[in-house]
Write a protein that holds these residues in place. Structure first.
Motif, PDB file in Angstrom:
ATOM      1  N   ALA A  82      -4.766   8.456  -2.906  1.00  0.00           N
ATOM      2  CA  ALA A  82      -5.030   9.874  -3.144  1.00  0.00           C
ATOM      3  C   ALA A  82      -4.917  10.690  -1.862  1.00  0.00           C
ATOM      4  O   ALA A  82      -4.696  11.900  -1.908  1.00  0.00           O
ATOM      5  CB  ALA A  82      -6.418  10.049  -3.748  1.00  0.00           C
ATOM      6  N   ASP A  83      -5.051  10.017  -0.704  1.00  0.00           N
ATOM      7  CA  ASP A  83      -4.941  10.725   0.576  1.00  0.00           C
ATOM      8  C   ASP A  83      -3.499  10.871   1.039  1.00  0.00           C
ATOM      9  O   ASP A  83      -3.227  11.347   2.139  1.00  0.00           O
ATOM     10  CB  ASP A  83      -5.758  10.001   1.652  1.00  0.00           C
ATOM     11  CG  ASP A  83      -5.281   8.575   1.903  1.00  0.00           C
ATOM     12  OD1 ASP A  83      -4.324   8.128   1.230  1.00  0.00           O
ATOM     13  OD2 ASP A  83      -5.866   7.907   2.784  1.00  0.00           O
ATOM     14  N   GLY A  84      -2.552  10.437   0.201  1.00  0.00           N
ATOM     15  CA  GLY A  84      -1.135  10.551   0.532  1.00  0.00           C
ATOM     16  C   GLY A  84      -0.540   9.308   1.151  1.00  0.00           C
ATOM     17  O   GLY A  84       0.685   9.220   1.329  1.00  0.00           O
ATOM     18  N   THR A  85      -1.374   8.314   1.493  1.00  0.00           N
ATOM     19  CA  THR A  85      -0.861   7.065   2.038  1.00  0.00           C
ATOM     20  C   THR A  85       0.040   6.372   1.014  1.00  0.00           C
ATOM     21  O   THR A  85      -0.317   6.248  -0.151  1.00  0.00           O
ATOM     22  CB  THR A  85      -2.019   6.118   2.396  1.00  0.00           C
ATOM     23  OG1 THR A  85      -2.861   6.755   3.358  1.00  0.00           O
ATOM     24  CG2 THR A  85      -1.511   4.800   2.959  1.00  0.00           C
ATOM     25  N   ALA A  86       1.215   5.939   1.463  1.00  0.00           N
ATOM     26  CA  ALA A  86       2.141   5.232   0.578  1.00  0.00           C
ATOM     27  C   ALA A  86       2.706   4.025   1.322  1.00  0.00           C
ATOM     28  O   ALA A  86       3.295   4.178   2.393  1.00  0.00           O
ATOM     29  CB  ALA A  86       3.268   6.145   0.124  1.00  0.00           C
ATOM     30  N   VAL A  87       2.475   2.835   0.792  1.00  0.00           N
ATOM     31  CA  VAL A  87       2.940   1.613   1.448  1.00  0.00           C
ATOM     32  C   VAL A  87       3.509   0.644   0.418  1.00  0.00           C
ATOM     33  O   VAL A  87       3.166   0.689  -0.762  1.00  0.00           O
ATOM     34  CB  VAL A  87       1.811   0.897   2.228  1.00  0.00           C
ATOM     35  CG1 VAL A  87       1.256   1.774   3.323  1.00  0.00           C
ATOM     36  CG2 VAL A  87       0.707   0.451   1.298  1.00  0.00           C
ATOM     37  N   TRP A  88       4.366  -0.238   0.905  1.00  0.00           N
ATOM     38  CA  TRP A  88       4.877  -1.357   0.117  1.00  0.00           C
ATOM     39  C   TRP A  88       4.063  -2.600   0.455  1.00  0.00           C
ATOM     40  O   TRP A  88       3.633  -2.776   1.592  1.00  0.00           O
ATOM     41  CB  TRP A  88       6.339  -1.625   0.462  1.00  0.00           C
ATOM     42  CG  TRP A  88       7.283  -0.510   0.146  1.00  0.00           C
ATOM     43  CD1 TRP A  88       7.631   0.533   0.963  1.00  0.00           C
ATOM     44  CD2 TRP A  88       8.018  -0.333  -1.070  1.00  0.00           C
ATOM     45  NE1 TRP A  88       8.534   1.346   0.337  1.00  0.00           N
ATOM     46  CE2 TRP A  88       8.792   0.848  -0.918  1.00  0.00           C
ATOM     47  CE3 TRP A  88       8.103  -1.044  -2.273  1.00  0.00           C
ATOM     48  CZ2 TRP A  88       9.639   1.318  -1.920  1.00  0.00           C
ATOM     49  CZ3 TRP A  88       8.935  -0.578  -3.273  1.00  0.00           C
ATOM     50  CH2 TRP A  88       9.694   0.590  -3.096  1.00  0.00           C
TER      51      TRP A  88
ATOM     52  N   ALA B 285       5.573  -4.256  -4.538  1.00  0.00           N
ATOM     53  CA  ALA B 285       4.663  -3.271  -5.129  1.00  0.00           C
ATOM     54  C   ALA B 285       4.562  -2.077  -4.196  1.00  0.00           C
ATOM     55  O   ALA B 285       4.544  -2.217  -2.969  1.00  0.00           O
ATOM     56  CB  ALA B 285       3.291  -3.884  -5.363  1.00  0.00           C
ATOM     57  N   ARG B 286       4.481  -0.906  -4.781  1.00  0.00           N
ATOM     58  CA  ARG B 286       4.338   0.343  -4.039  1.00  0.00           C
ATOM     59  C   ARG B 286       2.964   0.912  -4.354  1.00  0.00           C
ATOM     60  O   ARG B 286       2.628   1.158  -5.521  1.00  0.00           O
ATOM     61  CB  ARG B 286       5.419   1.323  -4.478  1.00  0.00           C
ATOM     62  CG  ARG B 286       5.363   2.694  -3.820  1.00  0.00           C
ATOM     63  CD  ARG B 286       5.939   2.677  -2.440  1.00  0.00           C
ATOM     64  NE  ARG B 286       6.231   4.030  -1.954  1.00  0.00           N
ATOM     65  CZ  ARG B 286       6.514   4.289  -0.686  1.00  0.00           C
ATOM     66  NH1 ARG B 286       6.543   3.298   0.201  1.00  0.00           N
ATOM     67  NH2 ARG B 286       6.778   5.521  -0.284  1.00  0.00           N
TER      68      ARG B 286
ATOM     69  N   HIS C   8       4.505  -7.479   6.630  1.00  0.00           N
ATOM     70  CA  HIS C   8       4.135  -6.214   5.991  1.00  0.00           C
ATOM     71  C   HIS C   8       4.799  -5.031   6.698  1.00  0.00           C
ATOM     72  O   HIS C   8       5.320  -4.118   6.055  1.00  0.00           O
ATOM     73  CB  HIS C   8       2.617  -6.066   6.005  1.00  0.00           C
ATOM     74  CG  HIS C   8       2.103  -4.837   5.337  1.00  0.00           C
ATOM     75  ND1 HIS C   8       1.996  -4.717   3.970  1.00  0.00           N
ATOM     76  CD2 HIS C   8       1.663  -3.655   5.851  1.00  0.00           C
ATOM     77  CE1 HIS C   8       1.507  -3.519   3.666  1.00  0.00           C
ATOM     78  NE2 HIS C   8       1.300  -2.857   4.788  1.00  0.00           N
ATOM     79  N   LEU C   9       4.799  -5.059   8.038  1.00  0.00           N
ATOM     80  CA  LEU C   9       5.462  -3.998   8.791  1.00  0.00           C
ATOM     81  C   LEU C   9       6.954  -3.964   8.487  1.00  0.00           C
ATOM     82  O   LEU C   9       7.548  -2.899   8.304  1.00  0.00           O
ATOM     83  CB  LEU C   9       5.255  -4.210  10.296  1.00  0.00           C
ATOM     84  CG  LEU C   9       3.878  -3.898  10.868  1.00  0.00           C
ATOM     85  CD1 LEU C   9       3.861  -4.214  12.354  1.00  0.00           C
ATOM     86  CD2 LEU C   9       3.523  -2.436  10.652  1.00  0.00           C
ATOM     87  N   GLY C  10       7.567  -5.146   8.441  1.00  0.00           N
ATOM     88  CA  GLY C  10       8.997  -5.210   8.156  1.00  0.00           C
ATOM     89  C   GLY C  10       9.340  -4.682   6.777  1.00  0.00           C
ATOM     90  O   GLY C  10      10.371  -4.021   6.591  1.00  0.00           O
TER      91      GLY C  10
END
Length: 302
Positions: free
Chosen positions: A137-143, A132-133, A76-78
């Protein structure tokens, strides 16, 4: 060629940490230089941030490939470093579950998986894989590559992460029991490709691939090359019914139950009060969250 290797020596309870030299050697057999980046160590927030930043720096500085050796958390980090960049990504499964690697058909042996990555980098073997991206709502954005949980399993993870005792699998088992005692349906608002619905549920999961939690095939039809996400929703269930259904998730046969519905969509918006989403086993953000399938966002070695 230069390979940046993100290696977590504590993944899988450290059982495969001793294989790191053999993995490095196998990667070098493909003709590449290997730089070992700091892993996530004990999982402390500071260490996780350092590992993520090291992977991003390696990609920004022009490494020819990033390889992650560890469990789903390390992978996940990668993904945060390579998604959408075109930089090839290799996976050396060394965790407990390794759900993403397993569903991509990679070898279970770390050394064999390292060989697949090395040979693919040398010979030009690449696969385009959807990711998936998720944006909160708090601005967190992760793949994420595997599954986002936003129901019972997310509550179990949230409770287990707050516990200091017991350790290991027993902490997770205790969290399951305690969550069952407080189980209640929650009201969800969901929007699939612009079509809105509302419903009560105890389990909602969004899958890019089919499994999480070490082989639970929550979204058995999910295909990481079709440009779509599989959304699995279970209607309100009692404690005993939920636990009877859970073993069927290992086989993926729960989706044939009339109380379980599967949807497919490119975009998914989920909201429910008091629910925190987890993806690839990692805490993402409280709902609402917007999830988009990005076709070919990952360039996989092998």
């Amino acid at each position: 060629m230069n390979i940046a290797l993100l290696a977590n020596p504590t993944a899988g309870k450290g059982r495969r940490a001793g294989l790191l030299p053999a993995v490095v050697e196998r990667l070098r057999e493909g003709g590449a230089a290997v730089t070992v980046l700091p892993g996530t160590l004990d999982g402390a927030r500071r260490a996780v941030d350092e590992a993520r930043d090291a992977a991003r720096r390696a990609v920004d500085e022009g490494c020819d490939a990033l390889v992650a050796m560890g469990g789903d958390g390390t992978v996940h980090l990668g993904l945060q470093a390579v998604a959408g960049t075109g930089v090839p990504f290799g996976i050396v499964p060394a965790g407990t579950g390794n759900d993403f690697a397993v569903r991509l058909g990679l070898p279970a042996s770390p050394v064999a998986a390292a060989g697949v990555a090395a040979d693919a980098l040398r010979d030009g073997g690449r696969r385009a894989i959807d990711l998936a991206r998720a944006v909160g709502a708090d601005g967190t954005a992760v793949w994420f590559g595997a599954v986002l949980a936003a129901g019972f399993d997310a509550f179990v993870n949230e409770r287990a992460n707050r516990m200091r005792w017991p350790r290991g699998a027993q902490r997770y088992n205790r969290a399951i029991v305690e969550e069952l005692l407080t189980l209640r349906p929650r009201r969800y608002t969901m929007c699939l490709d612009g079509v809105k619905s509302e419903f009560d549920s105890v389990l909602v999961a969004v899958g890019n691939t089919e499994s999480y939690g070490g082989g639970f095939r929550i979204a058995p039809g999910a295909d990481p090359t079709d440009g779509l996400l599989d959304v699995v929703v279970a209607e309100p269930l009692g404690r005993l019914t939920l636990m009877r259904l859970r073993p069927r998730v290992l086989k993926g046969t729960h989706v044939h139950d009339r109380r379980v519905t599967v949807h497919r969509a490119r975009t998914v918006e989920l909201d429910s009060a008091g629910v925190t989403a987890y993806a690839d086993g990692e805490r993402i953000s409280p709902l609402p969250v917007a999830i988009t399938c990005v076709p070919g966002a990952l360039t996989l070695l092998g």
